[in-house]
Design a protein around this motif. Structure first.
Motif, PDB file in Angstrom:
ATOM      1  N   HIS A  17       0.807  -1.216   0.000  1.00 20.64           N
ATOM      2  CA  HIS A  17       0.000   0.000   0.000  1.00 20.64           C
ATOM      3  C   HIS A  17       0.846   1.274   0.000  1.00 20.64           C
ATOM      4  O   HIS A  17       1.879   1.350   0.664  1.00 20.64           O
ATOM      5  N   LEU A  18       0.372   2.249  -0.741  1.00 18.57           N
ATOM      6  CA  LEU A  18       0.828   3.627  -0.597  1.00 18.57           C
ATOM      7  C   LEU A  18      -0.284   4.368   0.130  1.00 18.57           C
ATOM      8  O   LEU A  18      -1.444   4.324  -0.288  1.00 18.57           O
ATOM      9  N   VAL A  19       0.069   5.028   1.229  1.00 23.49           N
ATOM     10  CA  VAL A  19      -0.911   5.766   2.018  1.00 23.49           C
ATOM     11  C   VAL A  19      -0.778   7.253   1.697  1.00 23.49           C
ATOM     12  O   VAL A  19       0.314   7.823   1.794  1.00 23.49           O
ATOM     13  N   VAL A  20      -1.879   7.867   1.308  1.00 28.30           N
ATOM     14  CA  VAL A  20      -1.917   9.303   1.043  1.00 28.30           C
ATOM     15  C   VAL A  20      -2.856   9.934   2.069  1.00 28.30           C
ATOM     16  O   VAL A  20      -4.022   9.556   2.153  1.00 28.30           O
ATOM     17  N   SER A  21      -2.335  10.861   2.846  1.00 30.85           N
ATOM     18  CA  SER A  21      -3.158  11.509   3.868  1.00 30.85           C
ATOM     19  C   SER A  21      -3.495  12.923   3.458  1.00 30.85           C
ATOM     20  O   SER A  21      -2.608  13.725   3.168  1.00 30.85           O
ATOM     21  N   ILE A  68      -1.643  16.702  10.615  1.00 30.68           N
ATOM     22  CA  ILE A  68      -0.972  15.501  11.137  1.00 30.68           C
ATOM     23  C   ILE A  68       0.253  15.196  10.286  1.00 30.68           C
ATOM     24  O   ILE A  68       0.118  14.821   9.118  1.00 30.68           O
ATOM     25  N   PRO A  69       1.470  15.336  10.832  1.00 30.08           N
ATOM     26  CA  PRO A  69       2.693  15.095  10.060  1.00 30.08           C
ATOM     27  C   PRO A  69       2.797  13.647   9.594  1.00 30.08           C
ATOM     28  O   PRO A  69       2.293  12.724  10.243  1.00 30.08           O
ATOM     29  N   SER A  70       3.473  13.445   8.485  1.00 31.63           N
ATOM     30  CA  SER A  70       3.619  12.099   7.932  1.00 31.63           C
ATOM     31  C   SER A  70       4.400  11.191   8.874  1.00 31.63           C
ATOM     32  O   SER A  70       4.178   9.977   8.904  1.00 31.63           O
ATOM     33  N   GLU A  71       5.311  11.758   9.666  1.00 31.96           N
ATOM     34  CA  GLU A  71       6.091  10.945  10.612  1.00 31.96           C
ATOM     35  C   GLU A  71       5.182  10.193  11.576  1.00 31.96           C
ATOM     36  O   GLU A  71       5.414   9.022  11.888  1.00 31.96           O
ATOM     37  N   LYS A  72       4.125  10.862  12.051  1.00 29.06           N
ATOM     38  CA  LYS A  72       3.196  10.221  12.986  1.00 29.06           C
ATOM     39  C   LYS A  72       2.400   9.119  12.292  1.00 29.06           C
ATOM     40  O   LYS A  72       2.095   8.088  12.882  1.00 29.06           O
ATOM     41  N   ILE A  73       2.060   9.355  11.032  1.00 30.24           N
ATOM     42  CA  ILE A  73       1.314   8.343  10.280  1.00 30.24           C
ATOM     43  C   ILE A  73       2.200   7.134  10.008  1.00 30.24           C
ATOM     44  O   ILE A  73       1.770   5.982  10.173  1.00 30.24           O
ATOM     45  N   CYS A  74       3.436   7.391   9.593  1.00 29.40           N
ATOM     46  CA  CYS A  74       4.390   6.296   9.341  1.00 29.40           C
ATOM     47  C   CYS A  74       4.573   5.434  10.592  1.00 29.40           C
ATOM     48  O   CYS A  74       4.578   4.201  10.524  1.00 29.40           O
ATOM     49  N   LYS A  75       4.739   6.107  11.727  1.00 30.34           N
ATOM     50  CA  LYS A  75       4.974   5.393  12.983  1.00 30.34           C
ATOM     51  C   LYS A  75       3.763   4.556  13.378  1.00 30.34           C
ATOM     52  O   LYS A  75       3.886   3.385  13.756  1.00 30.34           O
ATOM     53  N   GLY A 111       6.756   3.176   5.630  1.00 28.88           N
ATOM     54  CA  GLY A 111       7.469   4.358   5.167  1.00 28.88           C
ATOM     55  C   GLY A 111       6.895   4.919   3.887  1.00 28.88           C
ATOM     56  O   GLY A 111       7.407   5.889   3.346  1.00 28.88           O
ATOM     57  N   HIS A 112       5.834   4.274   3.409  1.00 26.88           N
ATOM     58  CA  HIS A 112       5.237   4.673   2.133  1.00 26.88           C
ATOM     59  C   HIS A 112       4.023   5.565   2.366  1.00 26.88           C
ATOM     60  O   HIS A 112       2.864   5.143   2.236  1.00 26.88           O
ATOM     61  N   VAL A 113       4.307   6.810   2.720  1.00 29.21           N
ATOM     62  CA  VAL A 113       3.255   7.774   3.022  1.00 29.21           C
ATOM     63  C   VAL A 113       3.519   9.060   2.255  1.00 29.21           C
ATOM     64  O   VAL A 113       4.649   9.546   2.201  1.00 29.21           O
ATOM     65  N   ILE A 114       2.474   9.596   1.647  1.00 28.84           N
ATOM     66  CA  ILE A 114       2.526  10.921   1.038  1.00 28.84           C
ATOM     67  C   ILE A 114       1.494  11.785   1.738  1.00 28.84           C
ATOM     68  O   ILE A 114       0.337  11.383   1.896  1.00 28.84           O
ATOM     69  N   ARG A 115       1.948  12.941   2.179  1.00 30.29           N
ATOM     70  CA  ARG A 115       1.034  13.885   2.806  1.00 30.29           C
ATOM     71  C   ARG A 115       0.600  14.896   1.764  1.00 30.29           C
ATOM     72  O   ARG A 115       1.419  15.421   1.006  1.00 30.29           O
ATOM     73  N   ALA A 116      -0.696  15.176   1.718  1.00 30.84           N
ATOM     74  CA  ALA A 116      -1.247  16.103   0.731  1.00 30.84           C
ATOM     75  C   ALA A 116      -2.158  17.107   1.422  1.00 30.84           C
ATOM     76  O   ALA A 116      -2.865  16.756   2.365  1.00 30.84           O
ATOM     77  N   MET A 117      -2.116  18.331   0.955  1.00 30.67           N
ATOM     78  CA  MET A 117      -3.020  19.344   1.472  1.00 30.67           C
ATOM     79  C   MET A 117      -3.676  20.091   0.312  1.00 30.67           C
ATOM     80  O   MET A 117      -3.151  21.071  -0.205  1.00 30.67           O
ATOM     81  N   PRO A 118      -4.830  19.596  -0.130  1.00 33.55           N
ATOM     82  CA  PRO A 118      -5.595  20.331  -1.152  1.00 33.55           C
ATOM     83  C   PRO A 118      -6.387  21.444  -0.476  1.00 33.55           C
ATOM     84  O   PRO A 118      -6.744  21.330   0.696  1.00 33.55           O
ATOM     85  N   ASN A 119      -6.663  22.518  -1.196  1.00 37.65           N
ATOM     86  CA  ASN A 119      -7.499  23.566  -0.609  1.00 37.65           C
ATOM     87  C   ASN A 119      -8.904  23.525  -1.202  1.00 37.65           C
ATOM     88  O   ASN A 119      -9.189  22.765  -2.136  1.00 37.65           O
ATOM     89  N   GLY A 149       1.136  29.809  13.141  1.00 39.79           N
ATOM     90  CA  GLY A 149       1.301  29.353  14.520  1.00 39.79           C
ATOM     91  C   GLY A 149       0.268  28.326  14.914  1.00 39.79           C
ATOM     92  O   GLY A 149       0.581  27.341  15.607  1.00 39.79           O
ATOM     93  N   ARG A 150      -0.957  28.521  14.464  1.00 38.59           N
ATOM     94  CA  ARG A 150      -2.014  27.564  14.789  1.00 38.59           C
ATOM     95  C   ARG A 150      -1.764  26.215  14.116  1.00 38.59           C
ATOM     96  O   ARG A 150      -2.000  25.157  14.691  1.00 38.59           O
ATOM     97  N   SER A 151      -1.238  26.275  12.883  1.00 43.98           N
ATOM     98  CA  SER A 151      -0.917  25.038  12.180  1.00 43.98           C
ATOM     99  C   SER A 151       0.165  24.255  12.927  1.00 43.98           C
ATOM    100  O   SER A 151       0.100  23.029  13.030  1.00 43.98           O
ATOM    101  N   ILE A 152       1.148  24.960  13.460  1.00 42.89           N
ATOM    102  CA  ILE A 152       2.194  24.311  14.249  1.00 42.89           C
ATOM    103  C   ILE A 152       1.589  23.648  15.480  1.00 42.89           C
ATOM    104  O   ILE A 152       1.921  22.518  15.821  1.00 42.89           O
ATOM    105  N   ASP A 153       0.674  24.353  16.147  1.00 45.94           N
ATOM    106  CA  ASP A 153       0.018  23.796  17.325  1.00 45.94           C
ATOM    107  C   ASP A 153      -0.701  22.493  16.987  1.00 45.94           C
ATOM    108  O   ASP A 153      -0.618  21.507  17.738  1.00 45.94           O
ATOM    109  N   LEU A 154      -1.414  22.493  15.865  1.00 44.12           N
ATOM    110  CA  LEU A 154      -2.133  21.292  15.468  1.00 44.12           C
ATOM    111  C   LEU A 154      -1.177  20.149  15.136  1.00 44.12           C
ATOM    112  O   LEU A 154      -1.419  18.993  15.478  1.00 44.12           O
ATOM    113  N   SER A 155      -0.065  20.478  14.483  1.00 44.37           N
ATOM    114  CA  SER A 155       0.911  19.460  14.101  1.00 44.37           C
ATOM    115  C   SER A 155       1.548  18.805  15.318  1.00 44.37           C
ATOM    116  O   SER A 155       1.920  17.632  15.279  1.00 44.37           O
ATOM    117  N   ARG A 156       1.683  19.584  16.379  1.00 43.58           N
ATOM    118  CA  ARG A 156       2.317  19.067  17.593  1.00 43.58           C
ATOM    119  C   ARG A 156       1.338  18.349  18.492  1.00 43.58           C
ATOM    120  O   ARG A 156       1.715  17.816  19.525  1.00 43.58           O
TER     121      ARG A 156
END
Length: 267
Positions: A87-91, A96-103, A108-116, A257-264
């Motif tokens: 599987h290739l996982v696309v989030s 949510i950072p890809s590192e957390k999804i991978c873990k 290790g096959h994760v692509i993070r995407a942010m469409p608007n 700053g808010r995006s950083i808060d959410l990522s953490r």
């Protein structure tokens, strides 16, 4: 053709499926897992796609996570044993950072995407990053084809994701507010609202196209509109006196700053 499975069938998933079907993806190769039965039925009837069965993970090769961030970790706990090297996982899950999804999914096959949100009308901007250089060119091409079907895409480093979230992710709202403010000003000056909004929208489209197609710096193009002692310089000076550029800068930084808060955020 690669079989693609969506987990989550909300508005963004629908937008992406709409683009895919228009761009030669076969509905028979698209699967959706959605807990709301009426929503699933709607998507099936609209696109003639497949609902996820018990063999969902055995069938699909590309898994698109399209759920709310607050339920993602519970979802990953449920599916972690079903994800493997096939599987290739696309989030497309916000924050949510890809590192957390991978873990969490042990892959290790994760692509993070942010469409608007303009993806809903095929005019979206999607930013992409990959968790590993081991993802094959074929899979990269498949992801690019998916997101080009709803607009354009840009590959970036993930450490830029929070900053980009404050630009292309939140940016449409800034544009909408600018349109509203200019329209209200025109109405106050006696221009009918429908005409005012049409003029504002077309002016923004034309101005944006000038920057994109000429490649000139926005300040250079602005100078070409700004005659000495004319109306434009008066308007620009008044806007700057009221803090136009500062307000934009502070707004983008606040969103960042808010995006950083959410990522953490924790699990």
């Amino acid at each position: 053709m690669m079989k693609i499975g969506f987990i989550g069938g909300g508005n963004m998933a629908e937008a992406i499926i709409t683009g895919m079907v228009k761009e030669s993806f076969l509905p028979s190769e698209i699967y959706v897992s959605e807990i709301k039965k009426d929503r699933l039925s709607y998507l099936q009837n609209k696109f003639n796609i497949n609902s996820a069965g018990e063999d969902f993970f055995e069938t699909v090769e590309l898994v698109i996570l399209a759920v709310k961030s607050q339920v993602l970790f519970d979802l990953m706990e449920d599916i972690k044993d079903d994800i493997n090297e096939k599987h290739l996982v696309v989030s497309i899950v916000a924050g949510i950072p890809s590192e957390k999804i991978c873990k969490k999914l042990s892959t290790g096959h994760v692509i993070r995407a942010m469409p608007n949100t303009p993806s809903l009308i095929g005019k979206g901007v999607t930013v992409l990053c990959q968790s590993s250089d081991e993802i094959s060119d074929e899979r990269i091409a498949a992801v690019e084809k998916i997101f080009s079907s709803v607009g354009c895409y840009k590959w970036i480093e993930e450490d830029c994701f929070d900053a980009v979230s404050a630009i292309s992710g939140s940016g449409p709202a800034y544009v909408y507010r600018f349109i509203e403010a200019m329209t209200d000003s025109a109405v106050a000056l006696g221009v009918p609202r429908e005409l005012a909004q049409s003029l504002v929208i077309d002016t923004i489209i034309g101005g944006s196209a000038m920057v994109k197609e000429t490649g000139e710096h926005p300040r250079v193009l602005s100078d070409k509109v700004t005659s000495p002692g004319g109306t434009t310089i008066q308007g620009l000076q008044a806007m700057e006196k009221s803090g136009f550029s500062t307000a934009v800068d502070e707004g983008v930084k606040k969103a960042y700053g808010r995006s950083i808060d959410l990522s953490r955020g924790g699990e």
